[in-house]
Design a protein around this motif. Sequence first.
Motif, mmCIF file in Angstrom:
data_model
loop_
_atom_site.group_PDB
_atom_site.id
_atom_site.type_symbol
_atom_site.label_atom_id
_atom_site.label_comp_id
_atom_site.label_asym_id
_atom_site.label_seq_id
_atom_site.Cartn_x
_atom_site.Cartn_y
_atom_site.Cartn_z
ATOM 1 N N VAL A 511 0.904 -1.082 -0.027
ATOM 2 C CA VAL A 511 -0.046 0.097 -0.056
ATOM 3 C C VAL A 511 1.002 1.196 -0.093
ATOM 4 O O VAL A 511 1.598 1.400 0.799
ATOM 5 C CB VAL A 511 -1.016 0.198 1.158
ATOM 6 C CG1 VAL A 511 -1.931 1.177 1.239
ATOM 7 C CG2 VAL A 511 -1.571 -1.219 1.210
ATOM 8 N N TYR A 512 0.643 2.103 -1.218
ATOM 9 C CA TYR A 512 1.459 3.381 -1.042
ATOM 10 C C TYR A 512 0.544 4.331 -0.934
ATOM 11 O O TYR A 512 -0.490 4.707 -1.351
ATOM 12 C CB TYR A 512 2.019 3.421 -2.589
ATOM 13 C CG TYR A 512 3.182 2.610 -2.884
ATOM 14 C CD1 TYR A 512 2.987 1.320 -3.140
ATOM 15 C CD2 TYR A 512 4.544 3.078 -2.709
ATOM 16 C CE1 TYR A 512 4.044 0.383 -3.371
ATOM 17 C CE2 TYR A 512 5.448 2.114 -3.231
ATOM 18 C CZ TYR A 512 5.371 0.859 -3.541
ATOM 19 O OH TYR A 512 6.407 0.226 -3.667
ATOM 20 N N LEU A 513 0.900 5.294 0.216
ATOM 21 C CA LEU A 513 0.172 6.454 0.704
ATOM 22 C C LEU A 513 0.760 7.703 0.664
ATOM 23 O O LEU A 513 1.805 7.628 1.144
ATOM 24 C CB LEU A 513 -0.343 5.982 2.264
ATOM 25 C CG LEU A 513 -1.440 5.403 2.521
ATOM 26 C CD1 LEU A 513 -1.205 4.955 4.049
ATOM 27 C CD2 LEU A 513 -2.732 6.538 2.414
ATOM 28 N N CYS A 514 0.058 8.758 -0.042
ATOM 29 C CA CYS A 514 0.521 9.944 -0.110
ATOM 30 C C CYS A 514 -0.400 10.789 0.330
ATOM 31 O O CYS A 514 -1.630 10.859 -0.739
ATOM 32 C CB CYS A 514 1.300 10.191 -1.251
ATOM 33 S SG CYS A 514 2.231 11.899 -1.320
ATOM 34 N N GLY A 515 -0.095 11.774 0.928
ATOM 35 C CA GLY A 515 -1.267 13.004 1.201
ATOM 36 C C GLY A 515 -0.820 13.831 2.264
ATOM 37 O O GLY A 515 0.210 13.606 2.973
ATOM 38 N N PRO A 516 -2.074 14.491 2.738
ATOM 39 C CA PRO A 516 -1.599 15.331 4.000
ATOM 40 C C PRO A 516 -1.418 14.516 4.932
ATOM 41 O O PRO A 516 -2.004 12.963 5.339
ATOM 42 C CB PRO A 516 -2.827 16.215 4.136
ATOM 43 C CG PRO A 516 -3.680 15.876 2.946
ATOM 44 C CD PRO A 516 -3.422 14.661 2.091
ATOM 45 N N PRO A 517 -0.654 14.589 6.229
ATOM 46 C CA PRO A 517 -0.369 14.054 7.600
ATOM 47 C C PRO A 517 -1.712 13.349 7.833
ATOM 48 O O PRO A 517 -1.752 12.202 8.544
ATOM 49 C CB PRO A 517 0.428 14.539 8.243
ATOM 50 C CG PRO A 517 0.949 15.711 7.491
ATOM 51 C CD PRO A 517 0.157 15.933 6.321
ATOM 52 N N GLY A 518 -2.713 14.011 8.009
ATOM 53 C CA GLY A 518 -4.004 13.679 8.669
ATOM 54 C C GLY A 518 -4.675 12.271 7.807
ATOM 55 O O GLY A 518 -4.915 11.667 8.664
ATOM 56 N N LEU A 519 -4.529 12.563 6.692
ATOM 57 C CA LEU A 519 -5.169 11.346 5.962
ATOM 58 C C LEU A 519 -4.351 10.112 6.038
ATOM 59 O O LEU A 519 -4.741 9.025 6.087
ATOM 60 C CB LEU A 519 -5.170 11.701 4.369
ATOM 61 C CG LEU A 519 -5.714 10.866 3.515
ATOM 62 C CD1 LEU A 519 -6.995 11.240 2.512
ATOM 63 C CD2 LEU A 519 -4.506 10.379 2.403
ATOM 64 N N VAL A 520 -3.047 10.422 5.852
ATOM 65 C CA VAL A 520 -2.102 9.241 6.082
ATOM 66 C C VAL A 520 -2.365 8.365 7.361
ATOM 67 O O VAL A 520 -2.480 7.241 7.282
ATOM 68 C CB VAL A 520 -0.655 9.842 5.744
ATOM 69 C CG1 VAL A 520 0.497 8.596 6.032
ATOM 70 C CG2 VAL A 520 -0.422 10.238 4.075
ATOM 71 N N ASP A 521 -2.352 9.400 8.434
ATOM 72 C CA ASP A 521 -2.427 8.600 9.606
ATOM 73 C C ASP A 521 -3.458 7.909 9.674
ATOM 74 O O ASP A 521 -3.691 6.520 10.269
ATOM 75 C CB ASP A 521 -2.399 9.768 10.719
ATOM 76 C CG ASP A 521 -1.009 10.293 11.013
ATOM 77 O OD1 ASP A 521 0.074 9.814 10.253
ATOM 78 O OD2 ASP A 521 -0.736 11.420 11.566
ATOM 79 N N ALA A 522 -4.667 8.336 9.365
ATOM 80 C CA ALA A 522 -6.037 7.974 9.298
ATOM 81 C C ALA A 522 -6.018 6.703 8.672
ATOM 82 O O ALA A 522 -6.479 5.620 9.032
ATOM 83 C CB ALA A 522 -7.265 8.625 9.030
ATOM 84 N N ALA A 523 -5.479 6.680 7.485
ATOM 85 C CA ALA A 523 -5.716 5.581 6.469
ATOM 86 C C ALA A 523 -4.634 4.241 7.097
ATOM 87 O O ALA A 523 -4.904 3.112 7.226
ATOM 88 C CB ALA A 523 -5.363 5.782 5.115
#
Length: 544
Positions: A511-523
């Motif tokens: 899983v590659y996740l990129c975005g604002p820290p809030g979205l990354v933490d939640a995901a």
Amino acid sequence: MTIPAFRDQRELPDDDRYFSGLRDDDASRQGWDGPSLPPWPDQQQPQPQYDQARYDQQQYAQPQYGQPYAAPDSHRRGDIVVSSETDPTGWKAGSGVPIRDERPPGESTSGNRLFTVLLFFSGLATSVALWLFNTQAGAISDTATMMIAAGRVTGLIGGYLLFIQLLMMSRVSWLEEWVGSRDLLRWHRWLGTSLLTFVVAHIVFIVYGYALTAGTGVVEQGWTVITTFPEMISATIATGLLVFIALISIRFIRNILNYELWHLIHLSSYAVLLLGYGHQIAAGADMSGRFASVFWPALGCITIAALFWGRIVEPLWLNARHRFSVAEVVGEGANTFSIYIEGKRLDKLPVQAGQFMRWRFLTANGWWQSHPFSLSAAPNPQWLRLTVTIAGGHTRKLATMRPGTPIWAEGPFGTFTAERRTRRRALLIAGGSGIAPIRALLEDMPPDTIVIYRASRPDELVFRTELEDLAEQRDAWVRYIVGGRNDPGPRRLFTPDGLRGLVPDVNRRDVYLCGPPGLVDAAVDTLKQLDVPDSQLHLDPFEF
Ligand SMILES: Cc1cc2nc3c(=O)[nH]c(=O)nc-3n(C[C@H](O)[C@H](O)[C@H](O)COP(=O)(O)OP(=O)(O)OC[C@H]3O[C@@H](n4cnc5c(N)ncnc54)[C@H](O)[C@@H]3O)c2cc1C
């Protein structure tokens, strides 16, 4: 130079014919100097109104929350999903269809990390051993000698951590490749806190120990230490700087400070090393033995060499070799634009899709700022592309740059690349401007990849055509999740049930996740609940 509409440039031979095709087919992406961007709030102009109802009715007829989602065309590669029970890969959990799980030879960093951690602790043990070998048996006989011993040990550890901190700030490419920029950042933060703790403990123990020995008060003894011990004025200034750097690095304070100011103050940690090292040599009883007189200068030389190499030699070489400049600035969406960059020998640039570089655009009003941006298309011999979402003053100015603007770059950085893959399939999750590296990565991903692209509003989605074309070519799937942070549909899709509904085999994918820290933490929280192991998680939160 005019950039052609998107094609996979890596499949094209390396000559200029590929720049002859103008983007006649796509008027919105003609040479663009920013006038269609929404006005910036500080200009006191009315903001364009976003018409949710119009989007809902005309362009993106969305299913109602709670209703099963039925794609209008089962062969479409990209759908806007709010709530979904669709099965994008054609495989359902529990269907009994065996999944082949051929693992690619993923280049894991865990071995490198372990080696680096071992190296770190060996160095730490060596620093403490210097005190041990320098201390005679029975030397610690009362509280005062115990305090002084604790002061010496914490001082040695503090000195060692200071070198390691600066080594990690050197930006030498091998360190980044070995450890990964995200872990380096985490370690840098953790070591920063530890460094301050050990330095403060060193001061407290030493002053208290000497006060007990001399039979004086702590404040009086503190003053005596500062005014009579060698190199103590510089050590006091170094400690003051260290405390100040630690204070401005607390997240709350850092967020309200202008980044450039914060960065400038942060750079004063070099001064901490210079000021503190004099004190270490002059006052440190454990610095003068035969081994110590080799160990500390060697550590200093390695740190200075790494800083010189990473901060000066590598950037000089990179820019002299590639001579980057702006080829074109092209509008992509409401407040997003792409910067096409040309340069020499781009085929030799060691950058990969998913990586970022620090870019200093040499304009009259912004040359002093260097900002990180990821490539938004896999590199090719003709051009590089960055895609920037306007976040503040600097990114807004970039939108009006002229072709030919010279660029000073540093990097590439990051391990958010396809070669770190450990499973046969992948899931790419992008939020907002995080689509830039995800879009580039899709070019390097295997068939059956699923892209989940999260945006607050449909007009914030960029690269729809490119994503869907690439998905078609690479047998991948794109799912757009559109809606505000508190909308129940998108929220539900980021719960374990929602995500499993979209990607039934999620725990068998990288899983590659990129975005604002809030979205990354939640995901990441959700993915952990779905038993996706750490080794399959590749994160690139846009944070510094
Ligand atoms: C590794 C990484 C990759 C990124 N890739 C992209 C990308 O591909 N596309 C994109 O649109 N954005 C990307 N960003 C975010 C982008 O760097 C910031 O939005 C931009 O620097 C904001 O600058 P500003 O002056 O316009 O906004 P400001 O309002 O000044 O800053 C907004 C926020 O951006 C951050 N920021 C500001 N200046 C810097 C800087 N010099 N270095 C690091 N962070 C800074 C700070 O957190 C700040 O709070 C990336 C960030 C990081 C850390």
